[in-house]
Design a protein around this motif. Structure first.
Motif, mmCIF file in Angstrom:
data_model
loop_
_atom_site.group_PDB
_atom_site.id
_atom_site.type_symbol
_atom_site.label_atom_id
_atom_site.label_comp_id
_atom_site.label_asym_id
_atom_site.label_seq_id
_atom_site.Cartn_x
_atom_site.Cartn_y
_atom_site.Cartn_z
ATOM 1 N N VAL A 99 17.730 -7.927 61.962
ATOM 2 C CA VAL A 99 18.676 -8.892 61.375
ATOM 3 C C VAL A 99 18.025 -10.260 61.229
ATOM 4 C CG1 VAL A 99 20.817 -10.164 61.795
ATOM 5 C CG2 VAL A 99 20.737 -7.693 62.170
ATOM 6 N N LYS A 100 17.327 -10.705 62.276
ATOM 7 C CA LYS A 100 16.741 -12.048 62.251
ATOM 8 C C LYS A 100 15.587 -12.152 61.260
ATOM 9 C CE LYS A 100 18.158 -13.278 66.939
ATOM 10 N NZ LYS A 100 17.730 -13.576 68.327
ATOM 11 N N SER A 101 14.794 -11.093 61.149
ATOM 12 C CA SER A 101 13.629 -11.141 60.247
ATOM 13 C C SER A 101 13.940 -10.580 58.867
ATOM 14 C CB SER A 101 12.473 -10.347 60.853
ATOM 15 O OG SER A 101 12.801 -8.968 60.955
ATOM 16 N N GLN A 102 15.046 -9.809 58.752
ATOM 17 C CA GLN A 102 15.418 -9.114 57.524
ATOM 18 C C GLN A 102 14.257 -8.278 56.987
ATOM 19 O OE1 GLN A 102 17.709 -11.133 54.554
ATOM 20 N NE2 GLN A 102 18.750 -12.454 56.020
ATOM 21 N N SER A 103 13.546 -7.670 57.939
ATOM 22 C CA SER A 103 12.385 -6.853 57.566
ATOM 23 C C SER A 103 12.050 -5.916 58.716
ATOM 24 C CB SER A 103 11.190 -7.749 57.246
ATOM 25 O OG SER A 103 9.992 -6.992 57.207
ATOM 26 N N VAL A 104 11.962 -4.623 58.421
ATOM 27 C CA VAL A 104 11.556 -3.657 59.444
ATOM 28 C C VAL A 104 10.106 -3.907 59.852
ATOM 29 C CG1 VAL A 104 11.098 -1.205 59.881
ATOM 30 C CG2 VAL A 104 13.210 -1.895 58.724
ATOM 31 N N THR A 105 9.283 -4.255 58.882
ATOM 32 C CA THR A 105 7.868 -4.511 59.171
ATOM 33 C C THR A 105 7.704 -5.701 60.108
ATOM 34 O OG1 THR A 105 7.195 -3.630 57.023
ATOM 35 C CG2 THR A 105 5.616 -5.045 58.167
ATOM 36 N N LYS A 106 8.370 -6.825 59.796
ATOM 37 C CA LYS A 106 8.266 -8.008 60.641
ATOM 38 C C LYS A 106 8.870 -7.761 62.023
ATOM 39 C CE LYS A 106 8.202 -11.405 56.878
ATOM 40 N NZ LYS A 106 8.924 -12.529 56.228
ATOM 41 N N ALA A 107 9.972 -7.002 62.070
ATOM 42 C CA ALA A 107 10.593 -6.681 63.358
ATOM 43 C C ALA A 107 9.645 -5.853 64.217
ATOM 44 C CB ALA A 107 11.899 -5.929 63.141
ATOM 45 N N SER A 108 8.948 -4.907 63.602
ATOM 46 C CA SER A 108 8.011 -4.072 64.360
ATOM 47 C C SER A 108 6.858 -4.900 64.909
ATOM 48 C CB SER A 108 7.473 -2.938 63.477
ATOM 49 O OG SER A 108 6.703 -3.443 62.402
ATOM 50 N N GLU A 109 6.385 -5.884 64.126
ATOM 51 C CA GLU A 109 5.314 -6.767 64.597
ATOM 52 C C GLU A 109 5.791 -7.630 65.752
ATOM 53 O OE1 GLU A 109 4.256 -8.914 61.110
ATOM 54 O OE2 GLU A 109 3.127 -7.246 60.207
ATOM 55 N N GLU A 110 7.003 -8.159 65.636
ATOM 56 C CA GLU A 110 7.552 -9.016 66.685
ATOM 57 C C GLU A 110 7.757 -8.256 67.986
ATOM 58 O OE1 GLU A 110 11.860 -11.069 67.623
ATOM 59 O OE2 GLU A 110 11.182 -10.983 65.533
ATOM 60 N N LEU A 111 8.176 -6.987 67.872
ATOM 61 C CA LEU A 111 8.475 -6.181 69.051
ATOM 62 C C LEU A 111 7.270 -5.396 69.551
ATOM 63 C CD1 LEU A 111 11.910 -4.815 67.799
ATOM 64 C CD2 LEU A 111 11.572 -6.524 69.598
ATOM 65 N N HIS A 112 6.156 -5.481 68.812
ATOM 66 C CA HIS A 112 4.934 -4.735 69.161
ATOM 67 C C HIS A 112 5.199 -3.225 69.189
ATOM 68 C CE1 HIS A 112 3.103 -8.580 70.083
ATOM 69 N NE2 HIS A 112 4.104 -8.840 70.913
ATOM 70 N N LEU A 113 5.937 -2.771 68.174
ATOM 71 C CA LEU A 113 6.226 -1.354 68.005
ATOM 72 C C LEU A 113 5.730 -0.907 66.640
ATOM 73 C CD1 LEU A 113 9.934 -1.289 69.279
ATOM 74 C CD2 LEU A 113 7.929 -0.469 70.529
ATOM 75 N N SER A 114 5.571 0.402 66.471
ATOM 76 C CA SER A 114 5.178 0.902 65.152
ATOM 77 C C SER A 114 6.366 0.817 64.201
ATOM 78 C CB SER A 114 4.688 2.349 65.258
ATOM 79 O OG SER A 114 5.768 3.208 65.585
ATOM 80 N N GLN A 115 6.073 0.713 62.917
ATOM 81 C CA GLN A 115 7.146 0.623 61.931
ATOM 82 C C GLN A 115 8.019 1.882 61.933
ATOM 83 O OE1 GLN A 115 5.950 -1.026 58.170
ATOM 84 N NE2 GLN A 115 7.660 -0.101 57.076
ATOM 85 N N PRO A 116 7.428 3.090 62.015
ATOM 86 C CA PRO A 116 8.274 4.296 62.079
ATOM 87 C C PRO A 116 9.208 4.301 63.287
ATOM 88 C CG PRO A 116 6.030 4.885 61.501
ATOM 89 C CD PRO A 116 6.003 3.439 61.876
ATOM 90 N N ALA A 117 8.718 3.806 64.444
ATOM 91 C CA ALA A 117 9.556 3.780 65.645
ATOM 92 C C ALA A 117 10.760 2.875 65.444
ATOM 93 C CB ALA A 117 8.736 3.315 66.849
ATOM 94 N N VAL A 118 10.554 1.716 64.823
ATOM 95 C CA VAL A 118 11.658 0.796 64.547
ATOM 96 C C VAL A 118 12.628 1.416 63.549
ATOM 97 C CG1 VAL A 118 12.266 -1.427 63.499
ATOM 98 C CG2 VAL A 118 10.372 -1.285 65.123
ATOM 99 N N SER A 119 12.098 2.045 62.509
ATOM 100 C CA SER A 119 12.952 2.660 61.483
ATOM 101 C C SER A 119 13.827 3.760 62.068
ATOM 102 C CB SER A 119 12.084 3.229 60.347
ATOM 103 O OG SER A 119 11.375 2.212 59.683
ATOM 104 N N ILE A 120 13.251 4.573 62.947
ATOM 105 C CA ILE A 120 13.997 5.684 63.555
ATOM 106 C C ILE A 120 15.114 5.152 64.449
ATOM 107 C CG2 ILE A 120 13.844 7.581 65.226
ATOM 108 C CD1 ILE A 120 11.008 8.115 64.088
ATOM 109 N N GLN A 121 14.790 4.166 65.301
ATOM 110 C CA GLN A 121 15.806 3.606 66.194
ATOM 111 C C GLN A 121 16.911 2.891 65.417
ATOM 112 O OE1 GLN A 121 16.207 4.064 69.483
ATOM 113 N NE2 GLN A 121 14.481 5.490 69.339
ATOM 114 N N LEU A 122 16.533 2.199 64.349
ATOM 115 C CA LEU A 122 17.522 1.532 63.510
ATOM 116 C C LEU A 122 18.456 2.553 62.861
ATOM 117 C CD1 LEU A 122 18.611 -1.065 62.163
ATOM 118 C CD2 LEU A 122 16.905 -0.699 60.342
ATOM 119 N N LYS A 123 17.886 3.645 62.357
ATOM 120 C CA LYS A 123 18.677 4.699 61.736
ATOM 121 C C LYS A 123 19.633 5.331 62.741
ATOM 122 C CE LYS A 123 18.229 9.030 59.144
ATOM 123 N NZ LYS A 123 17.267 10.033 58.582
ATOM 124 N N ASN A 124 19.147 5.608 63.961
ATOM 125 C CA ASN A 124 19.983 6.219 64.998
ATOM 126 C C ASN A 124 21.116 5.277 65.415
ATOM 127 O OD1 ASN A 124 18.348 8.468 64.969
ATOM 128 N ND2 ASN A 124 17.147 7.861 66.770
#
Length: 309
Positions: free
Chosen positions: A15-40
């Motif tokens: 929400v804060k970054s309005q980007s899955v890519t930027k969120a993954s960088e901020e959280l030090h997670l892979s983009q697929p991991a963020v996408s999966i958790q967001l979807k769930n």
């Protein structure tokens, strides 16, 4: 519903970054991991939290309401953790520091021992350019800022930490001919600049103005690391802080070019608003740095001294 704290954190970052890519960088997670958790997480709601138009993600009005609730939940979890540590007699709270980009070579050494002694303190460290650092400071969004050029329009207090020296730097082995005329010296070199808003850029421009030097800008780059890589590739020369090129000097990849009027001399300073009401965590950090700075500098930055002579 069966969402997790991790999913709440991921959703808030998106929400804060309005980007899955930027969120993954901020959280030090892979983009697929963020996408999966967001979807769930979104699958647990009957109303959409986000929508994708083209390749851009947008947050729905309902999604923003959920984000507000999620932020409140995360804050309550932090409060529980802080209260637990405080009950055990530990120091708790948040320490918010904004650092100019080259300051990333300095600040960690003043934080390491302090944070290891106070596990209950959460560090929020923003590494950005000088303009953004001063904006955060002026808006009272942070406890401290680390700068090498003091602000002139903000009423501050400061604690000087160590000298900062900026030298003309080039790729090792290029055999630059040293000229007696400093103006002629710089007019013959392709120069690489940091972006506008950078403290290093400001220091360079002040030097050229004071020396009445007109230079040809070869290129402009947005980080100290990018400038280093461009110099290593033989694309030009730049005036750079010594603190950021230790390894390259040791490995004989870069070399300092002795030019009249250099190095530029500034000081790394920890600054805060003059009327700042420090939290227990920030006050404890200030007391720690004040009492330990000489030992920290001696232990971690004594390698700089030969270059100062």
């Amino acid at each position: 519903m069966n969402y997790t704290l991790n999913q709440l954190r991921i959703f808030l970052a998106v929400v804060k970054s309005q980007s899955v890519t930027k969120a993954s960088e901020e959280l030090h997670l892979s983009q697929p991991a963020v996408s999966i958790q967001l979807k769930n997480f979104e699958a647990q709601f009957d109303i959409p939290l986000t929508e994708v138009i083209g390749r851009k993600i947008y947050i729905t009005d309902f999604g923003r309401e959920i984000a507000t609730a999620a932020e409140s939940i995360i804050e309550q979890v932090h409060a529980i953790n802080y209260k637990t540590l405080a009950y055990k007699g530990g120091m708790t709270g948040k320490l918010k520091i904004s650092v100019v980009s080259t300051g990333k070579y300095v600040m960690p050494f003043f934080l390491s021992d302090f944070l290891s002694k106070h596990a209950g303190i959460e560090l929020l460290l923003d590494v950005t350019n000088k303009n953004r650092v001063l904006e955060s400071l002026e808006n009272n969004e942070i406890d401290f800022a680390l700068v090498s050029i003091l602000p002139t329009t903000i009423n501050i207090d400061r604690l000087d930490l160590l000298p900062n020296r900026l030298f003309l730097v080039g790729k090792a082995g290029q055999k630059v001919k040293i000229k007696n005329d400093v103006k002629e010296q710089f007019q013959s070199l392709p120069l690489i600049f940091r972006e506008k808003g950078s403290g290093t850029r400001l220091a360079m421009e002040r030097f050229f103005s004071e020396q009445n030097i007109t230079v040809v800008k070869k290129m402009e780059l947005t980080s100290n690391e990018a400038v280093k890589q461009a110099i290593l590739a033989g694309l030009g020369y730049s005036i750079m802080p010594l603190i950021g090129i230790r390894n390259e000097l040791s490995n004989h990849e870069l070399e300092i070019i002795n030019v009249q009027g250099l190095p530029i001399k500034t000081t790394w300073s920890l600054v805060w608003l003059a009327e700042k009401k420090h939290s227990p965590a920030s006050l404890s950090f200030l007391e720690f740095v004040s009492s330990r700075k000489s030992a920290i500098v001696e232990q971690n930055f004594s390698w700089c001294e030969p270059y100062y002579n």
